[in-house]
Design a protein around this motif. Structure first.
Motif, PDB file in Angstrom:
ATOM      1  N   ILE A  90      68.647  47.670  99.847  1.00 40.08           N
ATOM      2  CA  ILE A  90      68.086  47.334  98.793  1.00 40.08           C
ATOM      3  C   ILE A  90      66.771  49.160  97.910  1.00 40.08           C
ATOM      4  CG2 ILE A  90      65.143  45.905 100.260  1.00 40.08           C
ATOM      5  CD1 ILE A  90      66.741  44.539 102.272  1.00 40.08           C
ATOM      6  N   ILE A  91      66.822  49.103  99.077  1.00 41.75           N
ATOM      7  CA  ILE A  91      65.808  51.164  99.039  1.00 41.75           C
ATOM      8  C   ILE A  91      66.554  50.643  97.994  1.00 41.75           C
ATOM      9  CG2 ILE A  91      65.175  53.387  99.363  1.00 41.75           C
ATOM     10  CD1 ILE A  91      64.461  51.523 101.954  1.00 41.75           C
ATOM     11  N   THR A  92      67.916  51.454  97.630  1.00 40.65           N
ATOM     12  CA  THR A  92      68.365  51.977  96.759  1.00 40.65           C
ATOM     13  C   THR A  92      68.012  51.350  94.839  1.00 40.65           C
ATOM     14  OG1 THR A  92      69.379  52.913  98.102  1.00 40.65           O
ATOM     15  CG2 THR A  92      70.736  52.656  95.175  1.00 40.65           C
ATOM     16  N   ARG A  93      68.303  49.706  95.034  1.00 38.88           N
ATOM     17  CA  ARG A  93      68.079  49.035  94.164  1.00 38.88           C
ATOM     18  C   ARG A  93      66.622  48.741  93.356  1.00 38.88           C
ATOM     19  NH1 ARG A  93      69.985  43.600  95.358  1.00 38.88           N
ATOM     20  NH2 ARG A  93      69.425  43.375  93.582  1.00 38.88           N
ATOM     21  N   PHE A  94      65.785  49.008  94.133  1.00 31.81           N
ATOM     22  CA  PHE A  94      64.239  48.600  93.965  1.00 31.81           C
ATOM     23  C   PHE A  94      64.359  50.547  93.269  1.00 31.81           C
ATOM     24  CE2 PHE A  94      60.181  49.628  94.074  1.00 31.81           C
ATOM     25  CZ  PHE A  94      59.784  48.540  93.815  1.00 31.81           C
ATOM     26  N   MET A  95      64.613  51.867  94.011  1.00 38.01           N
ATOM     27  CA  MET A  95      64.432  52.709  93.112  1.00 38.01           C
ATOM     28  C   MET A  95      64.625  53.209  92.006  1.00 38.01           C
ATOM     29  SD  MET A  95      62.137  54.439  94.859  1.00 38.01           S
ATOM     30  CE  MET A  95      62.500  55.448  94.624  1.00 38.01           C
TER      31      MET A  95
ATOM     32  N   ARG B  82      60.836  55.237 107.525  1.00 37.65           N
ATOM     33  CA  ARG B  82      61.027  55.214 108.762  1.00 37.65           C
ATOM     34  C   ARG B  82      62.084  55.367 109.337  1.00 37.65           C
ATOM     35  NH1 ARG B  82      56.053  51.540 110.312  1.00 37.65           N
ATOM     36  NH2 ARG B  82      57.228  49.686 109.888  1.00 37.65           N
ATOM     37  N   SER B  83      62.602  53.670 108.630  1.00 36.73           N
ATOM     38  CA  SER B  83      63.651  53.566 109.524  1.00 36.73           C
ATOM     39  C   SER B  83      65.187  53.968 109.275  1.00 36.73           C
ATOM     40  CB  SER B  83      63.695  51.864 109.349  1.00 36.73           C
ATOM     41  OG  SER B  83      62.678  51.701 110.478  1.00 36.73           O
ATOM     42  N   LEU B  84      65.318  55.291 108.079  1.00 32.97           N
ATOM     43  CA  LEU B  84      66.498  54.741 107.503  1.00 32.97           C
ATOM     44  C   LEU B  84      67.745  56.249 108.583  1.00 32.97           C
ATOM     45  CD1 LEU B  84      65.940  55.335 103.646  1.00 32.97           C
ATOM     46  CD2 LEU B  84      66.496  53.677 104.757  1.00 32.97           C
ATOM     47  N   GLU B  85      68.629  55.279 108.826  1.00 36.20           N
ATOM     48  CA  GLU B  85      69.036  56.999 108.904  1.00 36.20           C
ATOM     49  C   GLU B  85      68.866  57.760 108.519  1.00 36.20           C
ATOM     50  OE1 GLU B  85      72.692  55.124 109.819  1.00 36.20           O
ATOM     51  OE2 GLU B  85      71.866  54.130 111.424  1.00 36.20           O
ATOM     52  N   PRO B  86      69.422  59.628 108.983  1.00 38.90           N
ATOM     53  CA  PRO B  86      68.965  60.589 108.485  1.00 38.90           C
ATOM     54  C   PRO B  86      69.937  61.357 106.320  1.00 38.90           C
ATOM     55  CG  PRO B  86      70.023  60.841 110.554  1.00 38.90           C
ATOM     56  CD  PRO B  86      69.484  59.944 110.597  1.00 38.90           C
ATOM     57  N   ASP B  87      71.333  60.827 106.279  1.00 37.50           N
ATOM     58  CA  ASP B  87      71.658  60.663 105.293  1.00 37.50           C
ATOM     59  C   ASP B  87      71.466  59.941 104.472  1.00 37.50           C
ATOM     60  OD1 ASP B  87      73.281  62.805 106.469  1.00 37.50           O
ATOM     61  OD2 ASP B  87      75.541  61.368 106.124  1.00 37.50           O
ATOM     62  N   ASN B  88      71.295  58.795 104.503  1.00 37.70           N
ATOM     63  CA  ASN B  88      70.324  57.816 103.944  1.00 37.70           C
ATOM     64  C   ASN B  88      69.306  58.301 103.564  1.00 37.70           C
ATOM     65  OD1 ASN B  88      72.055  56.003 104.191  1.00 37.70           O
ATOM     66  ND2 ASN B  88      71.822  54.183 105.555  1.00 37.70           N
ATOM     67  N   ARG B  89      68.451  58.455 104.307  1.00 36.98           N
ATOM     68  CA  ARG B  89      66.434  59.150 103.916  1.00 36.98           C
ATOM     69  C   ARG B  89      67.231  60.169 103.112  1.00 36.98           C
ATOM     70  NH1 ARG B  89      64.907  60.997 108.709  1.00 36.98           N
ATOM     71  NH2 ARG B  89      64.220  58.694 109.239  1.00 36.98           N
ATOM     72  N   GLU B  90      67.992  61.245 103.436  1.00 37.93           N
ATOM     73  CA  GLU B  90      68.102  62.599 101.751  1.00 37.93           C
ATOM     74  C   GLU B  90      68.817  61.836 100.704  1.00 37.93           C
ATOM     75  OE1 GLU B  90      70.965  66.403 101.663  1.00 37.93           O
ATOM     76  OE2 GLU B  90      70.968  65.525 103.147  1.00 37.93           O
TER      77      GLU B  90
ATOM     78  N   ASN C 195      67.445  58.604  99.669  1.00 36.68           N
ATOM     79  CA  ASN C 195      66.109  58.037  99.302  1.00 36.68           C
ATOM     80  C   ASN C 195      65.247  59.008  98.515  1.00 36.68           C
ATOM     81  OD1 ASN C 195      63.353  56.842 100.506  1.00 36.68           O
ATOM     82  ND2 ASN C 195      64.691  55.801  98.735  1.00 36.68           N
ATOM     83  N   VAL C 196      65.187  60.281  99.734  1.00 39.96           N
ATOM     84  CA  VAL C 196      64.753  61.412  99.271  1.00 39.96           C
ATOM     85  C   VAL C 196      64.046  62.164  97.412  1.00 39.96           C
ATOM     86  CG1 VAL C 196      63.755  63.632  99.503  1.00 39.96           C
ATOM     87  CG2 VAL C 196      63.081  62.207 101.469  1.00 39.96           C
ATOM     88  N   ALA C 197      65.782  62.018  97.513  1.00 38.23           N
ATOM     89  CA  ALA C 197      66.537  62.513  96.346  1.00 38.23           C
ATOM     90  C   ALA C 197      65.920  61.586  95.165  1.00 38.23           C
ATOM     91  CB  ALA C 197      67.758  63.154  96.796  1.00 38.23           C
ATOM     92  N   GLN C 198      65.986  60.063  95.089  1.00 39.09           N
ATOM     93  CA  GLN C 198      65.489  59.235  94.638  1.00 39.09           C
ATOM     94  C   GLN C 198      63.875  59.448  94.384  1.00 39.09           C
ATOM     95  OE1 GLN C 198      67.035  56.001  96.568  1.00 39.09           O
ATOM     96  NE2 GLN C 198      67.738  55.008  94.622  1.00 39.09           N
ATOM     97  N   ARG C 199      62.421  59.019  94.922  1.00 45.22           N
ATOM     98  CA  ARG C 199      61.664  59.390  94.908  1.00 45.22           C
ATOM     99  C   ARG C 199      61.216  61.249  94.337  1.00 45.22           C
ATOM    100  NH1 ARG C 199      58.967  56.405  99.014  1.00 45.22           N
ATOM    101  NH2 ARG C 199      60.575  55.153  99.531  1.00 45.22           N
TER     102      ARG C 199
END
Length: 228
Positions: free
Chosen positions: A79-84, A132-140, A142-146
């Motif tokens: 959901i997050i990846t598609r939106f970003m 806040r709910s993303l696991e470390p690899d996923n958070r990383e 997502n931060v790259a997308q942001r």
């Protein structure tokens, strides 16, 4: 006025009837699960939504969900990846259409970002609250997308400052303020409100130019008001 009201029934309706991120790219069974997860995460939060809650909302079995996703975390990440991804693609397209003028480019990018976040308030809320709910690899990831999205605005503002079109004393901070301002329209926007997304986007385009102290604004006619 913000997070609580942001999760009302009207907002949930918007999430499933308007602007789903990349909805055409998935088979119907998968899309039903994604839509159900968006509704559950929006209403109850990621931690407050179980796999059983999502599958009941979707009208499928847990086995159907696990056919597509290894875990609830994988579903959140999609959901997050598609939106970003769509946020980035739409911003890049807006910048291309605007041409070389920095003021026109920033105006177009701000408008595009407002329109995208207002088109799917539920997904926008999830993207911007459940990091806040993303696991470390996923958070990383997502931060790259942001960061990639933010760089599009940064480069536009820096170009305008270099050319003397913008006089912001702190270009990077002004650029971040523009992105945050446009993103958070999704927290309060409602279809029943007095302004259309286009009207809001037009105003926010001008506010973005004010933040960077633009010497001039593109001469675009404002959209027709709802009450007109």
């Amino acid at each position: 006025m913000w997070a609580d009201k942001g999760r009302d029934k009207q907002g949930m309706s918007q999430a499933v009837t308007r602007g789903k991120a990349g909805s055409g790219a998935h088979r119907p069974g998968r899309q039903v699960i994604i839509d159900a997860a968006v509704r559950c995460f929006y209403k109850h939060g990621y931690d407050g939504s179980s796999v059983r809650d999502i599958t009941q909302e979707a009208g499928v079995t847990p086995a159907a969900l696990y056919h597509y996703y290894a875990s609830k975390q994988d579903l959140l990440m999609e959901i997050i990846t598609r939106f970003m991804d769509s946020s980035i693609d739409r911003t890049e397209a807006a910048l291309r259409r605007a041409g070389p003028d920095p003021a026109a480019r920033l105006f177009a990018a701000a408008q595009s970002h407002v329109l995208w976040n207002a088109s799917d308030v539920a997904s926008s809320f999830i993207v911007n609250s459940e990091i806040r709910s993303l696991e470390p690899d996923n958070r990383e990831r997502n931060v790259a997308q942001r960061d990639r999205l933010q760089r599009l605005f940064d480069e536009c503002v820096e170009d305008g400052c270099d050319k003397g079109v913008f006089t912001a004393p702190w270009p990077r901070e002004a650029s971040r303020a523009v992105v945050v301002m446009c993103t958070f329209v999704a927290r309060w926007y409602r279809e029943s409100g007095p302004l259309s997304p286009e009207e809001i986007a037009w105003r926010y385009g001008h506010m973005a130019l004010s933040l960077v102290r633009a010497s001039r604004a593109p001469q675009f006619e404002p959209p027709t008001y709802k009450g007109a």
